[in-house]
Design a protein around this motif. Sequence first.
Motif, mmCIF file in Angstrom:
data_model
loop_
_atom_site.group_PDB
_atom_site.id
_atom_site.type_symbol
_atom_site.label_atom_id
_atom_site.label_comp_id
_atom_site.label_asym_id
_atom_site.label_seq_id
_atom_site.Cartn_x
_atom_site.Cartn_y
_atom_site.Cartn_z
ATOM 1 N N ASP A 1 39.360 37.121 45.094
ATOM 2 C CA ASP A 1 38.591 37.656 43.976
ATOM 3 C C ASP A 1 38.992 36.929 42.686
ATOM 4 O O ASP A 1 39.902 36.101 42.671
ATOM 5 C CB ASP A 1 38.758 39.173 43.842
ATOM 6 C CG ASP A 1 40.199 39.599 43.590
ATOM 7 O OD1 ASP A 1 40.984 38.808 43.031
ATOM 8 O OD2 ASP A 1 40.541 40.742 43.940
ATOM 9 N N GLN A 2 38.300 37.250 41.595
ATOM 10 C CA GLN A 2 38.516 36.554 40.326
ATOM 11 C C GLN A 2 39.967 36.646 39.855
ATOM 12 O O GLN A 2 40.534 35.663 39.390
ATOM 13 C CB GLN A 2 37.571 37.125 39.245
ATOM 14 C CG GLN A 2 37.633 36.411 37.919
ATOM 15 C CD GLN A 2 37.162 34.969 37.996
ATOM 16 O OE1 GLN A 2 36.335 34.636 38.825
ATOM 17 N NE2 GLN A 2 37.690 34.119 37.144
ATOM 18 N N GLU A 3 40.591 37.796 40.011
ATOM 19 C CA GLU A 3 41.978 37.957 39.575
ATOM 20 C C GLU A 3 42.922 37.050 40.365
ATOM 21 O O GLU A 3 43.818 36.427 39.809
ATOM 22 C CB GLU A 3 42.399 39.419 39.731
ATOM 23 C CG GLU A 3 43.778 39.719 39.178
ATOM 24 C CD GLU A 3 44.096 41.207 39.256
ATOM 25 O OE1 GLU A 3 45.187 41.524 39.745
ATOM 26 O OE2 GLU A 3 43.244 42.023 38.843
ATOM 27 N N GLN A 4 42.700 36.947 41.673
ATOM 28 C CA GLN A 4 43.527 36.069 42.501
ATOM 29 C C GLN A 4 43.338 34.613 42.104
ATOM 30 O O GLN A 4 44.295 33.836 42.091
ATOM 31 C CB GLN A 4 43.178 36.249 43.987
ATOM 32 C CG GLN A 4 43.611 37.588 44.547
ATOM 33 C CD GLN A 4 43.046 37.826 45.926
ATOM 34 O OE1 GLN A 4 41.853 37.640 46.174
ATOM 35 N NE2 GLN A 4 43.903 38.247 46.847
ATOM 36 N N LEU A 5 42.094 34.238 41.762
ATOM 37 C CA LEU A 5 41.838 32.863 41.315
ATOM 38 C C LEU A 5 42.574 32.578 40.014
ATOM 39 O O LEU A 5 43.177 31.511 39.853
ATOM 40 C CB LEU A 5 40.335 32.630 41.122
ATOM 41 C CG LEU A 5 39.489 32.530 42.383
ATOM 42 C CD1 LEU A 5 38.013 32.449 42.015
ATOM 43 C CD2 LEU A 5 39.897 31.337 43.222
#
Length: 200
Positions: free
Chosen positions: A185-189
């Motif tokens: 997800d965006q946070e992991q990216l």
Amino acid sequence: MAGDRPEASLDRELADWPTESRWREWMCRIEAVLFSSAAPVPREDLARVVGQGAAVELLIADLAVALEGRPYEVARVGDSWILRTRPAYAGAIRTAANVRDPLGDLSEFDLAVLATIAWRQPITRDGLKDIFGREIGRDLTGRLAHLGLIATGPRAPRRGAPYTFVTTERFLAIFGLESLRDLPDQEQLEDAGIGGIRRE
């Protein structure tokens, strides 16, 4: 995998075998096929080496249990399966074996383009330009295609109907994903230092 190859003379049913021995043999056949294949193997190809009506998914689940504690595992990739080395052994393989990096010599920028294609697919060359603020050359998309990581997708429904890019089953296999739903997800990216790529 099977394509148009004629089937070898193979006793699929093993009707005279005891039930437990038959199941174990079918598991071994599936393992042998997965072991010998460089690409993920679809269910219909695996079904060709086991008895008619045998539950391929249950055989694979039992194979996965049998491989616990081994340095490799069975993994689902899309609608197919593959045997792959567990991540804990990657360093040992790189140290002792002459194994080619499946990503070749891709730069961080190349990987960012690949990640963008994965998240935004199908995406056109102009769509990539809008995100990165510069032209994405045919040499880069050609390298990604040559490595089997991307392919040409459907034509975009707009003037000129430009081709789009999509990721491939090989992309899923190399990055250890069952499907595109497994993308971070965006946070992991952002935690990985790859911000600004939003899935639509």
